[in-house]
Structures are given as structure tokens and as C-alpha cells.
Design a protein around this motif. Structure first.
Motif, PDB file in Angstrom:
ATOM      1  N   ALA A   1      11.349   4.720   4.073  1.00 11.33           N
ATOM      2  CA  ALA A   1      11.978   5.359   5.241  1.00 11.33           C
ATOM      3  C   ALA A   1      13.126   4.504   5.770  1.00 11.33           C
ATOM      4  N   LEU A   2      12.951   3.190   5.775  1.00  8.25           N
ATOM      5  CA  LEU A   2      14.004   2.299   6.274  1.00  8.25           C
ATOM      6  C   LEU A   2      15.287   2.441   5.460  1.00  8.25           C
ATOM      7  N   MET A   3      15.157   2.797   4.204  1.00  8.18           N
ATOM      8  CA  MET A   3      16.323   2.958   3.349  1.00  8.18           C
ATOM      9  C   MET A   3      17.186   4.144   3.785  1.00  8.18           C
ATOM     10  N   HIS A   4      16.659   4.993   4.654  1.00  8.05           N
ATOM     11  CA  HIS A   4      17.394   6.165   5.132  1.00  8.05           C
ATOM     12  C   HIS A   4      18.134   5.901   6.438  1.00  8.05           C
ATOM     13  N   ILE A   5      18.011   4.694   6.964  1.00  3.56           N
ATOM     14  CA  ILE A   5      18.764   4.351   8.176  1.00  3.56           C
ATOM     15  C   ILE A   5      20.189   4.021   7.733  1.00  3.56           C
ATOM     16  N   PRO A   6      21.162   4.815   8.161  1.00  7.18           N
ATOM     17  CA  PRO A   6      22.541   4.574   7.708  1.00  7.18           C
ATOM     18  C   PRO A   6      23.082   3.224   8.172  1.00  7.18           C
ATOM     19  N   PHE A   7      24.002   2.703   7.405  1.00  2.00           N
ATOM     20  CA  PHE A   7      24.731   1.485   7.755  1.00  2.00           C
ATOM     21  C   PHE A   7      25.309   1.651   9.158  1.00  2.00           C
ATOM     22  N   ALA A   8      25.265   0.581   9.942  1.00  2.00           N
ATOM     23  CA  ALA A   8      25.829   0.551  11.299  1.00  2.00           C
ATOM     24  C   ALA A   8      25.122   1.507  12.256  1.00  2.00           C
ATOM     25  N   THR A   9      23.859   1.804  11.973  1.00  2.00           N
ATOM     26  CA  THR A   9      23.048   2.681  12.812  1.00  2.00           C
ATOM     27  C   THR A   9      21.712   1.988  13.061  1.00  2.00           C
ATOM     28  N   THR A  10      21.139   2.211  14.227  1.00  3.31           N
ATOM     29  CA  THR A  10      19.803   1.684  14.489  1.00  3.31           C
ATOM     30  C   THR A  10      18.841   2.839  14.755  1.00  3.31           C
ATOM     31  N   TRP A  11      17.603   2.601  14.433  1.00  3.40           N
ATOM     32  CA  TRP A  11      16.501   3.501  14.763  1.00  3.40           C
ATOM     33  C   TRP A  11      15.491   2.703  15.572  1.00  3.40           C
ATOM     34  N   SER A  12      14.741   3.392  16.402  1.00  3.75           N
ATOM     35  CA  SER A  12      13.611   2.762  17.077  1.00  3.75           C
ATOM     36  C   SER A  12      12.381   2.913  16.184  1.00  3.75           C
ATOM     37  N   TYR A  13      11.322   2.211  16.547  1.00  2.00           N
ATOM     38  CA  TYR A  13      10.073   2.354  15.801  1.00  2.00           C
ATOM     39  C   TYR A  13       9.572   3.794  15.886  1.00  2.00           C
ATOM     40  N   SER A  14       9.763   4.430  17.030  1.00  2.00           N
ATOM     41  CA  SER A  14       9.335   5.831  17.148  1.00  2.00           C
ATOM     42  C   SER A  14      10.213   6.745  16.299  1.00  2.00           C
ATOM     43  N   ASP A  15      11.478   6.396  16.084  1.00  2.00           N
ATOM     44  CA  ASP A  15      12.321   7.171  15.162  1.00  2.00           C
ATOM     45  C   ASP A  15      11.768   7.099  13.742  1.00  2.00           C
ATOM     46  N   VAL A  16      11.320   5.910  13.341  1.00  2.00           N
ATOM     47  CA  VAL A  16      10.731   5.756  12.008  1.00  2.00           C
ATOM     48  C   VAL A  16       9.455   6.590  11.923  1.00  2.00           C
ATOM     49  N   ALA A  17       8.636   6.540  12.970  1.00  2.00           N
ATOM     50  CA  ALA A  17       7.401   7.329  12.994  1.00  2.00           C
ATOM     51  C   ALA A  17       7.714   8.823  12.908  1.00  2.00           C
ATOM     52  N   SER A  18       8.730   9.271  13.620  1.00  2.00           N
ATOM     53  CA  SER A  18       9.127  10.681  13.555  1.00  2.00           C
ATOM     54  C   SER A  18       9.610  11.042  12.159  1.00  2.00           C
TER      55      SER A  18
ATOM     56  N   THR B   1       0.860  -1.192   0.000  1.00  2.00           N
ATOM     57  CA  THR B   1       0.000   0.000   0.000  1.00  2.00           C
ATOM     58  C   THR B   1       0.894   1.239   0.000  1.00  2.00           C
ATOM     59  N   PRO B   2       0.342   2.405  -0.292  1.00  2.00           N
ATOM     60  CA  PRO B   2       1.151   3.631  -0.215  1.00  2.00           C
ATOM     61  C   PRO B   2       1.789   3.822   1.168  1.00  2.00           C
ATOM     62  N   PHE B   3       1.051   3.523   2.241  1.00  2.00           N
ATOM     63  CA  PHE B   3       1.622   3.637   3.588  1.00  2.00           C
ATOM     64  C   PHE B   3       2.788   2.674   3.763  1.00  2.00           C
ATOM     65  N   GLN B   4       2.599   1.408   3.371  1.00  2.00           N
ATOM     66  CA  GLN B   4       3.675   0.425   3.502  1.00  2.00           C
ATOM     67  C   GLN B   4       4.899   0.854   2.710  1.00  2.00           C
ATOM     68  N   GLN B   5       4.688   1.310   1.499  1.00  2.00           N
ATOM     69  CA  GLN B   5       5.810   1.739   0.678  1.00  2.00           C
ATOM     70  C   GLN B   5       6.544   2.913   1.318  1.00  2.00           C
ATOM     71  N   ALA B   6       5.810   3.835   1.931  1.00  2.00           N
ATOM     72  CA  ALA B   6       6.447   4.971   2.608  1.00  2.00           C
ATOM     73  C   ALA B   6       7.308   4.491   3.773  1.00  2.00           C
ATOM     74  N   VAL B   7       6.805   3.529   4.533  1.00  2.00           N
ATOM     75  CA  VAL B   7       7.576   2.982   5.655  1.00  2.00           C
ATOM     76  C   VAL B   7       8.832   2.289   5.126  1.00  2.00           C
ATOM     77  N   TRP B   8       8.686   1.452   4.119  1.00  2.00           N
ATOM     78  CA  TRP B   8       9.843   0.731   3.583  1.00  2.00           C
ATOM     79  C   TRP B   8      10.867   1.694   3.001  1.00  2.00           C
TER      80      TRP B   8
ATOM     81  N   ILE C   1       3.373   1.044  11.867  1.00  2.00           N
ATOM     82  CA  ILE C   1       4.730   1.022  11.313  1.00  2.00           C
ATOM     83  C   ILE C   1       5.410  -0.292  11.673  1.00  2.00           C
ATOM     84  N   GLY C   2       5.263  -0.720  12.914  1.00  2.00           N
ATOM     85  CA  GLY C   2       5.845  -1.995  13.334  1.00  2.00           C
ATOM     86  C   GLY C   2       5.312  -3.161  12.515  1.00  2.00           C
ATOM     87  N   GLY C   3       4.009  -3.181  12.292  1.00  2.00           N
ATOM     88  CA  GLY C   3       3.418  -4.249  11.486  1.00  2.00           C
ATOM     89  C   GLY C   3       3.899  -4.210  10.049  1.00  2.00           C
ATOM     90  N   THR C   4       4.061  -3.021   9.525  1.00  2.00           N
ATOM     91  CA  THR C   4       4.534  -2.865   8.143  1.00  2.00           C
ATOM     92  C   THR C   4       5.987  -3.292   8.010  1.00  2.00           C
TER      93      THR C   4
END
Length: 164
Positions: free
Chosen positions: A88-105, A79-86, A116-119
């Protein structure tokens, strides 16, 4: 749409790589249920250029010779929402972690943490789209479609140490 697949041995077990003519559409764990492709027939094609490139780049990643993937990808069925979440994950730099709330932000959608967690759990392009870099707000490993031991292994490739 014609879909092609190849198997790939990896340190985490046999992976299934699936693509159409233009892009990679899935990286599947051995025990994945790829329901989005349930009615599709796959043609095994070892010399498929996208699948060969994906296998090569994944092998480089597993041997710590690659930090980012530049394989053409396509989010088939999301879905458009799922694609937006996926995306967003591409913007997490190598060797870095984000929390689910970081993705939401990042998505400017702080109330969507559960969605977001389910997606993230439905990410069809595991490893290539680095959902393994998303951890709990408390710094602990949380769910992963490939299993927490695989998630831990992927993070260790990136020199991130987190206990299961």
C-alpha cells in the motif's frame, strides 16, 4: 537463500543494502536491528547487479533526479498483512503524504490503524518503500525507524516541509 550486502554512503549516514539473487530485500539504517536476518550470513559483493542498481537509484533519489524506484524487491519474512501494508505504501505518490488512517482506508481496514502503524515501523525497505510519506493525522511527523530528522530530510527531498 544466499544474501548479499553492500554499504552505501548517503546524506543520512551509511546504509546497508541487502539482496538475494533476484531482488532487494532490505535497506538498513546505520543503527537498524535487522532481526529478520539474524541467523543469516551475508556475502559482501560490490558488483552484485541488484545491489548496484539499488545504490545507483538511491543516489539519484538523494540528488533529486529520481522520484520512483524500479528495483526488483522481495518482502522476505513479512506476514501477508505486513506485505499488504508495505505494498500500500508503494501507492503513495512522490511528494505526497498519507496519514495512518489513509493507509487503513486504502486497505479497506479502518480498525487496523495501530497494527498498520506497527507494520510501517518494520518496513525492511526504507526509502524504496516510502514509509517516510506517512505522517500523523494532525499533519505532524510521527515515528520513523531511521529517526524523525531523517524522515524530515527525505520529505524535504520531495519538497514537503513539516516541522519535527
Amino acid at each position: 537463500m544466499d544474501l548479499f550486502e553492500i554499504g552505501m554512503d548517503s546524506p543520512l549516514g551509511k546504509l546497508r543494502l541487502i539482496a538475494h539473487d533476484q531482488a532487494l530485500v532490505a535497506v538498513c539504517w546505520p543503527d537498524d536491528n535487522i532481526s529478520m536476518f539474524a541467523k543469516q550470513l551475508f556475502t559482501v559483493q560490490e558488483d552484485h547487479p541488484i545491489l548496484s542498481l539499488a545504490r545507483h537509484q538511491l543516489n539519484e533519489y538523494f540528488h533529486k533526479k529520481r522520484q520512483y524506484f524500479d528495483i526488483p524487491i522481495d518482502f522476505v519474512g513479512g506476514t501477508p498483512f505486513q506485505q499488504a501494508v508495505w505494498r500500500a505504501l508503494m501507492h503513495i505518490p512522490f511528494a505526497t503524504t498519507w496519514s495512518y488512517s489513509d493507509v487503513a482506508s486504502y486497505l479497506n481496514n479502518p480498525l487496523a490503524i495501530r497494527a498498520i502503524g506497527g507494520t510501517i515501523g518494520k518496513n525492511p525497505l526504507s526509502i524504496v518503500i516510502p514509509c517516510h510519506r506517512v505522517i500523523g493525522k494532525n499533519g505532524k511527523l510521527t515515528g520513523f525507524a531511521g529517526g524523525l530528522n531523517r524522515k524530515k530530510y527525505l520529505l524535504e527531498i520531495e519538497n514537503i516541509r513539516i516541522d519535527v
